[in-house]
Design an enzyme around this catalytic site. Structure first.
Site: not given
Length: 356
Positions: A30, A43, A48-49, A88, A124, A142, A208
């Site tokens: 994407w 999205e 939740q995946t 879900y 979100y 998120d 970072c």
């Protein structure tokens, strides 16, 4: 809540983040072939995946439903079947409803506020779509972004849950995105940083790109953040049955008003069969967690001549037609595991079907 130290050097923070993202972001489909539709689908799938789990489903989905119009014209059973294994399932139904609403919409939604009006779109998701596809300057928050922000600020607040933390930290996230050259890239960079560097439990602080802006790096306790109040875990047992007869398997279909599993098949709960299933062989026991529940499901093998009471929820399905129906993800795995065990060790299933 504000982030004065970070905000004073906001542009330096943004530049460091953008440069890191440009060189290090994962080449996800994407992103490499961006479009509004592909952003929306990704999205929904990533709610939740994990990314690695969603990738093969995304590719298959785009082959079957390449655009809003094709998806909007599909029937619900076909859409839910294509979603099988992602879990879900309300997300699939909401995505179908969204596609139909989008096709009919005139004018089309562009802002986050407008996307919020569509089915299945929360703050979100609305922010992600509006920033990535319409360049709106609005932050996504998120779990990854919550983790970054609490560490940047060395925020020791004990949040009730991730949702509360996201609400509280949205203002800080919106301050950080202010003036970004590309709001969509900024948001994706924040999510990517949380997923690959500022990870849960073991952050890779030396790698970072924004470590100079991070307060918790200096405290040495970044791995402890964010802090969430301890939740009570509820234990639940579900006893299920495996009943085979003449090449068919008995399954239970969730009613259309079921909040999570509407229209999906699972192995039937023992209570529906009115038999003393606990005196039969226990062939499988599985534990899984959903939210704050720990669920143990036990599956007992019943004799093939067991009387089945009349119930609109119980259905005999031909074994060679199991691939044509939509089983819930765990039950699809369990059915395949049991069929494999039955084929490899038939002595474990002595009473399933007379003459088997």
């Amino acid at each position: 809540m504000s982030a004065p130290d970070v905000i004073r050097s906001r542009r330096a923070f943004q530049i460091a983040l953008e440069r890191w993202y440009e060189k290090n972001h994962r080449k996800l489909p994407w992103r490499t072939q961006p479009s509004l539709y592909r952003t929306v689908v990704s999205e929904f799938m990533l709610q939740q995946t994990q990314v690695n789990t969603a990738l093969p489903y995304f590719e298959a989905w785009m082959q079957q439903f390449p655009d809003f119009e094709t998806l909007a014209a599909a029937d619900e059973d076909t859409v839910v079947k294509a979603w099988e294994g992602l879990g879900y399932y309300r997300r699939a139904r909401n995505l179908l409803a969204l596609a139909r609403a989008y096709v009919e919409a005139d004018p089309k939604p562009e802002t986050a506020a407008e996307w919020l009006e569509l089915p299945g779109v929360g703050p979100y998701t609305a922010a992600a779509i509006a920033s990535i596809s319409h360049h709106e300057e609005i932050a996504v928050v998120d779990g990854n972004v919550v983790r970054i922000l609490t560490r940047l600020l060395d925020d020791r607040t004990a949040y009730k849950d991730a949702s509360q933390a996201a609400r509280q930290l949205t203002s800080v996230a919106n301050q950080l995105i202010g003036g970004a050259a590309s709001p969509g890239d900024h948001n994706q960079a924040m999510m990517e940083l949380g997923a690959t560097v500022c990870t849960r439990g073991n952050p890779l602080c030396p790698l970072c790109p924004v470590q100079a802006h991070c307060r918790s790096r200096y405290s040495g306790e970044a791995d402890l953040l964010p802090i969430f109040a301890k939740r009570t875990t509820t234990y639940r047992e579900i006893n299920r049955c495996w009943l085979e007869h003449e090449g068919r398997l008995l399954l239970q279909k969730a009613p259309s008003d079921s909040p999570r599993l509407a229209g999906l098949y699972e192995l039937p709960e023992g209570r529906l069969l009115h038999v003393n299933y606990e005196k039969q062989p226990l062939i499988l026991s599985k534990k899984r967690g959903i939210a704050n529940e720990l669920i143990e499901e036990r599956i007992y093998a019943l004799p093939g001549d067991t009387t089945v009471p009349g119930s609109p929820d119980l259905h005999w399905i031909e074994l060679d037609q199991l691939d044509a129906i939509t089983l819930s993800g765990p039950h699809r795995r369990w059915v395949e595991e049991i069929l494999g065990a039955r084929a490899n060790t038939p002595q474990l299933f002595p009473r399933l079907t007379p003459g088997m």
